[in-house]
Design a protein around this motif. Structure first.
Motif, PDB file in Angstrom:
ATOM      1  N   LEU A   1       0.830  -1.197   0.000  1.00 58.95           N
ATOM      2  CA  LEU A   1       0.000   0.000   0.000  1.00 58.95           C
ATOM      3  C   LEU A   1       0.871   1.257   0.000  1.00 58.95           C
ATOM      4  O   LEU A   1       0.548   2.248  -0.645  1.00 58.95           O
ATOM      5  N   LYS A   2       1.990   1.198   0.674  1.00 56.67           N
ATOM      6  CA  LYS A   2       2.900   2.348   0.765  1.00 56.67           C
ATOM      7  C   LYS A   2       3.378   2.802  -0.625  1.00 56.67           C
ATOM      8  O   LYS A   2       3.626   3.984  -0.842  1.00 56.67           O
ATOM      9  N   ASP A   3       3.482   1.872  -1.576  1.00 57.71           N
ATOM     10  CA  ASP A   3       3.905   2.226  -2.937  1.00 57.71           C
ATOM     11  C   ASP A   3       2.917   3.164  -3.625  1.00 57.71           C
ATOM     12  O   ASP A   3       3.272   3.798  -4.623  1.00 57.71           O
ATOM     13  N   PHE A   4       1.703   3.259  -3.121  1.00 58.75           N
ATOM     14  CA  PHE A   4       0.664   4.063  -3.753  1.00 58.75           C
ATOM     15  C   PHE A   4       0.187   5.200  -2.853  1.00 58.75           C
ATOM     16  O   PHE A   4      -0.834   5.832  -3.119  1.00 58.75           O
ATOM     17  N   GLU A   5       0.938   5.465  -1.797  1.00 54.46           N
ATOM     18  CA  GLU A   5       0.598   6.473  -0.804  1.00 54.46           C
ATOM     19  C   GLU A   5       0.423   7.862  -1.425  1.00 54.46           C
ATOM     20  O   GLU A   5       1.172   8.250  -2.311  1.00 54.46           O
ATOM     21  N   GLY A   6      -0.590   8.589  -0.948  1.00 55.43           N
ATOM     22  CA  GLY A   6      -0.792   9.961  -1.378  1.00 55.43           C
ATOM     23  C   GLY A   6      -1.680  10.123  -2.594  1.00 55.43           C
ATOM     24  O   GLY A   6      -2.011  11.238  -2.987  1.00 55.43           O
ATOM     25  N   GLY A   7      -2.080   9.025  -3.192  1.00 59.34           N
ATOM     26  CA  GLY A   7      -2.962   9.096  -4.351  1.00 59.34           C
ATOM     27  C   GLY A   7      -4.252   8.350  -4.084  1.00 59.34           C
ATOM     28  O   GLY A   7      -4.345   7.546  -3.156  1.00 59.34           O
ATOM     29  N   LYS A   8      -5.256   8.627  -4.895  1.00 58.02           N
ATOM     30  CA  LYS A   8      -6.518   7.897  -4.805  1.00 58.02           C
ATOM     31  C   LYS A   8      -6.343   6.561  -5.519  1.00 58.02           C
ATOM     32  O   LYS A   8      -5.594   6.463  -6.495  1.00 58.02           O
ATOM     33  N   LEU A   9      -7.027   5.542  -5.013  1.00 61.46           N
ATOM     34  CA  LEU A   9      -6.921   4.198  -5.582  1.00 61.46           C
ATOM     35  C   LEU A   9      -8.298   3.642  -5.911  1.00 61.46           C
ATOM     36  O   LEU A   9      -9.240   3.776  -5.121  1.00 61.46           O
ATOM     37  N   LEU A  10      -8.380   3.017  -7.059  1.00 62.33           N
ATOM     38  CA  LEU A  10      -9.538   2.228  -7.413  1.00 62.33           C
ATOM     39  C   LEU A  10      -9.036   0.795  -7.533  1.00 62.33           C
ATOM     40  O   LEU A  10      -8.208   0.510  -8.396  1.00 62.33           O
ATOM     41  N   LEU A  11      -9.489  -0.069  -6.644  1.00 60.97           N
ATOM     42  CA  LEU A  11      -9.098  -1.470  -6.682  1.00 60.97           C
ATOM     43  C   LEU A  11     -10.176  -2.244  -7.418  1.00 60.97           C
ATOM     44  O   LEU A  11     -11.313  -2.364  -6.934  1.00 60.97           O
ATOM     45  N   ASN A  12      -9.846  -2.720  -8.598  1.00 61.31           N
ATOM     46  CA  ASN A  12     -10.735  -3.521  -9.427  1.00 61.31           C
ATOM     47  C   ASN A  12     -10.328  -4.977  -9.184  1.00 61.31           C
ATOM     48  O   ASN A  12      -9.276  -5.413  -9.640  1.00 61.31           O
ATOM     49  N   ILE A  13     -11.146  -5.709  -8.453  1.00 62.30           N
ATOM     50  CA  ILE A  13     -10.795  -7.053  -7.986  1.00 62.30           C
ATOM     51  C   ILE A  13     -11.696  -8.054  -8.700  1.00 62.30           C
ATOM     52  O   ILE A  13     -12.904  -7.835  -8.810  1.00 62.30           O
TER      53      ILE A  13
ATOM     54  N   LYS B   1      -4.702   5.909  -9.226  1.00 57.29           N
ATOM     55  CA  LYS B   1      -4.166   4.668  -9.782  1.00 57.29           C
ATOM     56  C   LYS B   1      -5.268   3.627  -9.750  1.00 57.29           C
ATOM     57  O   LYS B   1      -6.021   3.521  -8.784  1.00 57.29           O
ATOM     58  N   VAL B   2      -5.347   2.838 -10.826  1.00 54.47           N
ATOM     59  CA  VAL B   2      -6.282   1.720 -10.876  1.00 54.47           C
ATOM     60  C   VAL B   2      -5.472   0.445 -10.704  1.00 54.47           C
ATOM     61  O   VAL B   2      -4.604   0.139 -11.525  1.00 54.47           O
ATOM     62  N   LEU B   3      -5.740  -0.256  -9.618  1.00 53.48           N
ATOM     63  CA  LEU B   3      -5.062  -1.516  -9.326  1.00 53.48           C
ATOM     64  C   LEU B   3      -6.021  -2.649  -9.673  1.00 53.48           C
ATOM     65  O   LEU B   3      -7.108  -2.737  -9.099  1.00 53.48           O
ATOM     66  N   CYS B   4      -5.632  -3.488 -10.610  1.00 52.40           N
ATOM     67  CA  CYS B   4      -6.441  -4.638 -11.008  1.00 52.40           C
ATOM     68  C   CYS B   4      -5.858  -5.866 -10.333  1.00 52.40           C
ATOM     69  O   CYS B   4      -4.697  -6.227 -10.588  1.00 52.40           O
ATOM     70  N   ILE B   5      -6.637  -6.489  -9.472  1.00 54.57           N
ATOM     71  CA  ILE B   5      -6.125  -7.524  -8.581  1.00 54.57           C
ATOM     72  C   ILE B   5      -6.874  -8.831  -8.782  1.00 54.57           C
ATOM     73  O   ILE B   5      -8.109  -8.874  -8.739  1.00 54.57           O
ATOM     74  N   SER B   6      -6.104  -9.899  -8.988  1.00 51.81           N
ATOM     75  CA  SER B   6      -6.661 -11.247  -9.098  1.00 51.81           C
ATOM     76  C   SER B   6      -5.632 -12.218  -8.540  1.00 51.81           C
ATOM     77  O   SER B   6      -4.574 -11.820  -8.086  1.00 51.81           O
ATOM     78  N   ARG B   7      -5.946 -13.497  -8.619  1.00 52.30           N
ATOM     79  CA  ARG B   7      -4.981 -14.515  -8.202  1.00 52.30           C
ATOM     80  C   ARG B   7      -4.292 -15.134  -9.408  1.00 52.30           C
ATOM     81  O   ARG B   7      -3.559 -16.105  -9.284  1.00 52.30           O
ATOM     82  N   ASP B   8      -4.497 -14.527 -10.596  1.00 51.90           N
ATOM     83  CA  ASP B   8      -3.791 -14.979 -11.796  1.00 51.90           C
ATOM     84  C   ASP B   8      -2.289 -14.810 -11.595  1.00 51.90           C
ATOM     85  O   ASP B   8      -1.847 -13.915 -10.870  1.00 51.90           O
ATOM     86  N   LEU B   9      -1.523 -15.631 -12.271  1.00 51.04           N
ATOM     87  CA  LEU B   9      -0.077 -15.442 -12.242  1.00 51.04           C
ATOM     88  C   LEU B   9       0.276 -14.131 -12.937  1.00 51.04           C
ATOM     89  O   LEU B   9      -0.380 -13.743 -13.910  1.00 51.04           O
ATOM     90  N   PRO B  10       1.303 -13.442 -12.475  1.00 53.57           N
ATOM     91  CA  PRO B  10       1.705 -12.184 -13.112  1.00 53.57           C
ATOM     92  C   PRO B  10       1.988 -12.337 -14.606  1.00 53.57           C
ATOM     93  O   PRO B  10       1.747 -11.404 -15.374  1.00 53.57           O
ATOM     94  N   PHE B  11       2.445 -13.500 -15.036  1.00 54.87           N
ATOM     95  CA  PHE B  11       2.728 -13.729 -16.458  1.00 54.87           C
ATOM     96  C   PHE B  11       1.448 -13.623 -17.285  1.00 54.87           C
ATOM     97  O   PHE B  11       1.422 -13.017 -18.351  1.00 54.87           O
TER      98      PHE B  11
END
Length: 168
Positions: free
Chosen positions: A39-51, A78-88
């Protein structure tokens, strides 16, 4: 536990989304370059977590494309798209789709992000994956909007999530 369905069949999740006004819990997720993001990597900005369960399903990929389009218009967001898919798999999807306004993150290592936010399917065909949800966080780290999509096969309420960002 949330009351949601998968293909019309009731399924259970591991808990409830964070409460409006609470602070988003810190996390460790894996980026497509295999670095660890917190979370610290995105500090100071608004976040939209698309899960979502997996980028390799139609509705999941549609939500990533939609938020990618909308993200290019938002300041300090920042829009963070989060899943359990492999990063590849996440990287291949973004490359194939030409998506560059979202940050893909994976919860594949520990599943702690899903556990801590009540997102893991405990029953049904997607057991172990993350339920389709949106969490919006303001620049101070407070949760200002949440949605756990009631039917997993449907898209999130893009308008409501984006309005929360505009009003933050």
């Amino acid at each position: 536990m949330a009351n949601i369905t998968l293909g019309g069949t009731p399924v259970k999740t591991s808990g409830e989304l964070p409460k409006i006004g609470s602070e988003l819990q810190d996390f460790e997720l894996v980026a497509i370059d295999l670095s660890t993001k917190t979370l610290k990597d995105f500090e100071g900005g608004k976040l939209l977590l698309n899960i979502f369960p997996s980028v390799n399903t139609g509705v999941c990929s549609a939500s990533v494309r939609q938020f990618n389009t909308e993200a290019s218009e938002l300041e300090n967001t920042k829009v963070l798209c989060i899943s359990r898919d492999l990063p590849f798999a996440q990287d291949q999807f973004c490359a194939a789709e030409g998506l560059d306004n979202v940050i893909m993150l994976s919860d594949f290592k520990t599943g702690d992000f899903g556990k801590n936010n009540g997102l893991i399917f405990e029953t049904g065909g997607f057991s172990g994956l993350l339920s389709r949800s949106v969490i919006v966080v303001d620049a101070q780290g407070k949760v200002i909007y949440t949605e756990q999509v009631p039917e997993t096969g449907e898209e999130p309420n893009y308008k409501a999530a984006l309005e929360a960002l505009y009003n933050a």
